[in-house]
Design an enzyme around this catalytic site. Sequence first.
Site, PDB file in Angstrom:
ATOM      1  N   LYS A 107       0.821  -1.214   0.000  1.00 22.68           N
ATOM      2  CA  LYS A 107       0.000   0.000   0.000  1.00 22.68           C
ATOM      3  C   LYS A 107       0.855   1.264   0.000  1.00 22.68           C
ATOM      4  O   LYS A 107       0.363   2.350  -0.279  1.00 22.68           O
ATOM      5  CB  LYS A 107      -0.965  -0.009   1.174  1.00 22.68           C
ATOM      6  CG  LYS A 107      -2.063  -1.058   1.012  1.00 22.68           C
ATOM      7  CD  LYS A 107      -3.118  -0.979   2.106  1.00 22.68           C
ATOM      8  CE  LYS A 107      -4.239  -1.987   1.892  1.00 22.68           C
ATOM      9  NZ  LYS A 107      -3.828  -3.362   2.205  1.00 22.68           N
TER      10      LYS A 107
HETATM   11  C1  LIG Z   1      -4.530  -4.493   1.572  1.00 26.70           C
HETATM   12  C2  LIG Z   1      -3.813  -5.802   1.615  1.00 26.70           C
HETATM   13  C3  LIG Z   1      -4.206  -6.915   0.814  1.00 26.70           C
HETATM   14  C4  LIG Z   1      -5.431  -6.871  -0.065  1.00 26.70           C
HETATM   15  O1  LIG Z   1      -5.280  -6.058  -1.189  1.00 26.70           O
HETATM   16  P1  LIG Z   1      -6.550  -5.568  -2.041  1.00 26.70           P
HETATM   17  O2  LIG Z   1      -6.029  -4.590  -3.008  1.00 26.70           O
HETATM   18  O3  LIG Z   1      -7.505  -4.972  -1.052  1.00 26.70           O
HETATM   19  O4  LIG Z   1      -7.129  -6.787  -2.695  1.00 26.70           O
HETATM   20  C5  LIG Z   1      -3.436  -8.060   0.850  1.00 26.70           C
HETATM   21  N1  LIG Z   1      -2.350  -8.159   1.646  1.00 26.70           N
HETATM   22  C6  LIG Z   1      -1.945  -7.141   2.449  1.00 26.70           C
HETATM   23  C7  LIG Z   1      -0.762  -7.320   3.326  1.00 26.70           C
HETATM   24  C8  LIG Z   1      -2.653  -5.930   2.454  1.00 26.70           C
HETATM   25  O5  LIG Z   1      -2.260  -4.926   3.264  1.00 26.70           O
END
Ligand SMILES: *Cc1c(COP(=O)(O)O)cnc(C)c1O
Length: 433
Positions: A107
């Site tokens: 993210k």
């Molecule tokens: C947010 C997140 C996900 C999921 O990703 P999406 O884009 O919501 O499908 C998977 N793994 C981790 C560690 C995350 O922080």
Amino acid sequence: MIFYSTENKNNTASLNEAVINGLADDKGLYMPEKIKKLPASFFENISNMSFQEMAFEVARNFFGEDIPEADLKEIVFDTLSFDTPLVKVTENIHSLELFHGPTLAFKDVGGRFMARILGYLLREEKENVNVLVATSGDTGSAVANGFYQVDGIKVFVLYPKGKVSNLQEKQFTTLGNNITALEIDGTFDDCQALVKEAFMDQDLKSRHKLTSANSINVARFLPQAFYYFNAWAQLSDEEKAKEVVVSVPSGNLGNITAGIIAQQMGLPIHRFIAANNENDVVYEYIQSGKYTPRKSVETIANAMDVGAPSNFARVLDLYQHDHGQICQILDGARYSDQQIRDIIKKVANTHQYICDPHGATGFASLESSLSKDQVGIFLETAHPAKFHETMEQILGEIEIPEKLKAFLDKEKKSISLSNQYQEFKELIDQQAY
Ligand SMILES: *Cc1c(COP(=O)(O)O)cnc(C)c1O
């Protein structure tokens, strides 16, 4: 570039409107009007380009009409201050490590890019803005760190007291500067309700410009396409000639949808797998064609605990709501907590590689479905040490990287609030731009 709402193609927005509004007024998600293919020469040269250079070419496709080349280049280069290495785990399975950024999760890419795009757009308009974000943990840290020290933006992170891990809390309460952490005496839902009420409060909005940094924002969603190109670029020529299958540990489906967009820009990916935990609405949809959103259940891969994935609307839109077409490109998989624990143990013992609980679902879905002549890449979405309590129950003690330790050593600064809107509103009135 024009962006349209998934609810109504005629409801369109400029980049500026799409980024500042986040969600369309009909509750649809914004989609770019065109997904342009990159030229063959780009793919021929890709293995000689840096991650930043290739990401800039990708970014130009979506943002090049609205942001001058030199500014966009600076935004992309500044966002990608870290690499996303492809690490070989088995003969034909690679891990795309997305955890080398400031908060050790993928993210960071979207968070940093969005902060810089928003900062740019506001400078053009000579405006300041306040970002309100409710978090159950990881979103708060990526957004807070992404926006840290970006001029003209103040960030207020609302989180439920006692309900986020110590490590997560430290990642957004120790920054200071333009980041204010609000510790709410309530649940995550209370935090979200406070943010929603503020967005509907015309009186408050007449005094302060408010925006969200939600994961559905196009400026957080689209840059996630960057690292799919970087993954492919790191394959050998022999591997590039094979069918490449990419598995994405999925919750809200933003990450995998960005991958599908990369493929539509010409990246030769044969298939995607959406790997789920017990929150398996996508898996179920792929099997049956029926989409039944429901309340999420808690698992050890908690960033994937989503019962109604918001980006599903984008997947449907990309394939004209046709289940048959979607199944040609997308597979599903689902794993229980016990299976996830077993996978982590097995991968550590057999391949000396440590997957986090999310990445483990990606690995397993490739191991059980790849044919010998295919190459698999799974997205390692966060560093295992971010989940050290869970990981230590499975593997015994694990190493905590210096970057995480540095957060732990800093002093927590947050403002305690009840879950009453009036109190929150007074604070925003005092402290916001
Ligand atoms: C947010 C997140 C996900 C999921 O990703 P999406 O884009 O919501 O499908 C998977 N793994 C981790 C560690 C995350 O922080």
